[in-house]
Design a protein around this motif. Structure first.
Motif, PDB file in Angstrom:
ATOM      1  N   LYS A 119     -49.973  65.604   3.597  1.00  0.00           N
ATOM      2  CA  LYS A 119     -49.117  65.250   4.721  1.00  0.00           C
ATOM      3  C   LYS A 119     -48.961  63.737   4.782  1.00  0.00           C
ATOM      4  CE  LYS A 119     -48.617  65.993   9.670  1.00  0.00           C
ATOM      5  NZ  LYS A 119     -49.168  66.610  10.867  1.00  0.00           N
ATOM      6  N   MET A 120     -47.741  63.292   5.113  1.00  0.00           N
ATOM      7  CA  MET A 120     -47.483  61.867   5.293  1.00  0.00           C
ATOM      8  C   MET A 120     -46.788  61.658   6.624  1.00  0.00           C
ATOM      9  SD  MET A 120     -46.352  60.549   1.532  1.00  0.00           S
ATOM     10  CE  MET A 120     -46.708  58.847   1.852  1.00  0.00           C
ATOM     11  N   ASN A 121     -47.331  60.738   7.423  1.00  0.00           N
ATOM     12  CA  ASN A 121     -46.766  60.397   8.724  1.00  0.00           C
ATOM     13  C   ASN A 121     -46.165  59.000   8.653  1.00  0.00           C
ATOM     14  OD1 ASN A 121     -47.904  62.774   9.803  1.00  0.00           O
ATOM     15  ND2 ASN A 121     -49.839  61.730  10.066  1.00  0.00           N
ATOM     16  N   GLY A 147     -37.261  47.236   8.205  1.00  0.00           N
ATOM     17  CA  GLY A 147     -37.320  47.859   6.883  1.00  0.00           C
ATOM     18  C   GLY A 147     -37.671  49.335   6.950  1.00  0.00           C
ATOM     19  N   MET A 148     -38.580  49.690   7.871  1.00  0.00           N
ATOM     20  CA  MET A 148     -38.972  51.102   8.021  1.00  0.00           C
ATOM     21  C   MET A 148     -37.806  51.934   8.544  1.00  0.00           C
ATOM     22  SD  MET A 148     -41.156  53.515   7.705  1.00  0.00           S
ATOM     23  CE  MET A 148     -42.900  53.343   7.846  1.00  0.00           C
ATOM     24  N   ASN A 149     -37.042  51.383   9.472  1.00  0.00           N
ATOM     25  CA  ASN A 149     -35.874  52.108   9.985  1.00  0.00           C
ATOM     26  C   ASN A 149     -34.850  52.335   8.881  1.00  0.00           C
ATOM     27  OD1 ASN A 149     -36.937  52.284  12.575  1.00  0.00           O
ATOM     28  ND2 ASN A 149     -36.026  50.355  13.217  1.00  0.00           N
ATOM     29  N   GLY A 150     -34.630  51.334   8.039  1.00  0.00           N
ATOM     30  CA  GLY A 150     -33.720  51.495   6.904  1.00  0.00           C
ATOM     31  C   GLY A 150     -34.252  52.504   5.903  1.00  0.00           C
ATOM     32  N   THR A 184     -43.691  63.790   8.422  1.00  0.00           N
ATOM     33  CA  THR A 184     -43.381  63.670   9.842  1.00  0.00           C
ATOM     34  C   THR A 184     -42.995  62.230  10.132  1.00  0.00           C
ATOM     35  OG1 THR A 184     -45.683  63.222  10.430  1.00  0.00           O
ATOM     36  CG2 THR A 184     -44.966  65.512  10.541  1.00  0.00           C
ATOM     37  N   VAL A 185     -42.029  62.072  11.022  1.00  0.00           N
ATOM     38  CA  VAL A 185     -41.570  60.752  11.450  1.00  0.00           C
ATOM     39  C   VAL A 185     -41.729  60.707  12.959  1.00  0.00           C
ATOM     40  CG1 VAL A 185     -39.610  59.187  11.556  1.00  0.00           C
ATOM     41  CG2 VAL A 185     -39.922  60.643   9.565  1.00  0.00           C
ATOM     42  N   LEU A 233     -46.185  51.959  10.235  1.00  0.00           N
ATOM     43  CA  LEU A 233     -47.384  52.409   9.542  1.00  0.00           C
ATOM     44  C   LEU A 233     -47.073  53.694   8.781  1.00  0.00           C
ATOM     45  CD1 LEU A 233     -50.473  51.591   9.646  1.00  0.00           C
ATOM     46  CD2 LEU A 233     -50.700  53.307  11.403  1.00  0.00           C
ATOM     47  N   ILE A 234     -47.689  53.849   7.617  1.00  0.00           N
ATOM     48  CA  ILE A 234     -47.639  55.118   6.870  1.00  0.00           C
ATOM     49  C   ILE A 234     -49.065  55.640   6.801  1.00  0.00           C
ATOM     50  CG2 ILE A 234     -47.061  56.280   4.723  1.00  0.00           C
ATOM     51  CD1 ILE A 234     -45.191  53.988   4.062  1.00  0.00           C
ATOM     52  N   VAL A 235     -49.271  56.874   7.246  1.00  0.00           N
ATOM     53  CA  VAL A 235     -50.587  57.508   7.210  1.00  0.00           C
ATOM     54  C   VAL A 235     -50.489  58.737   6.327  1.00  0.00           C
ATOM     55  CG1 VAL A 235     -52.441  58.554   8.551  1.00  0.00           C
ATOM     56  CG2 VAL A 235     -51.078  56.715   9.556  1.00  0.00           C
TER      57      VAL A 235
END
Length: 137
Positions: free
Chosen positions: A25-27, A39-42, A61-62, A71-73
């Motif tokens: 899983k990646m959040n 940058g994250m929004n783009g 999940t976003v 952050l990326i978890v």
């Protein structure tokens, strides 16, 4: 005469056989108005759909995280989590960090003392000068 395959439950043997991706899983956390999340929004708008489509075995999940840095978890099958702060990064830099987390094993970073680690014993056995004929001094 028909050929019947022998049924056997596959067991993991140092990567031989089927590969199971360790990341489950990646959040992706972002802020709507903060400049560090630009940058994250783009990335979420342009690159995340392709990245998610190419990795169907990972759950994505976003979620918003107001007044915080992006952050990326990543969560792994061994129960561990790794997180990376991606503030002020460009979308392609964030993609590289997401690929790095996807490909990681979830284990803690540790010093590698031997170049090869195996659960199988050596075919030749353990070498020692005291086996066989021995050394003459």
């Amino acid at each position: 005469m028909t050929i019947r395959a022998v049924q056997k439950i596959s067991t993991g043997r140092n990567g031989v056989g089927s590969f199971i991706l360790q990341c489950k899983k990646m959040n992706f956390h972002y802020c709507d108005w903060a400049g560090s999340s630009r940058g994250m929004n783009g990335f979420i708008k342009s690159l995340l759909p392709k990245f998610a489509a190419s990795n169907p075995q990972v759950e994505f999940t976003v979620s918003p995280r107001p007044s915080k840095h992006p952050l990326i978890v990543a969560q792994y099958i061994n129960g561990r989590e790794k997180s990376v702060c991606v503030r002020n990064m460009e979308p392609y830099e964030i993609l590289k960090k997401a690929e790095l987390l996807r490909d990681a094993s979830g284990e803690k970073n540790k010093r590698v003392t031997k170049p090869v680690q195996s659960i199988n014993e050596s075919v030749r056995g353990v070498w020692s000068p005291y086996h066989g004929n021995g050394l003459r001094v």
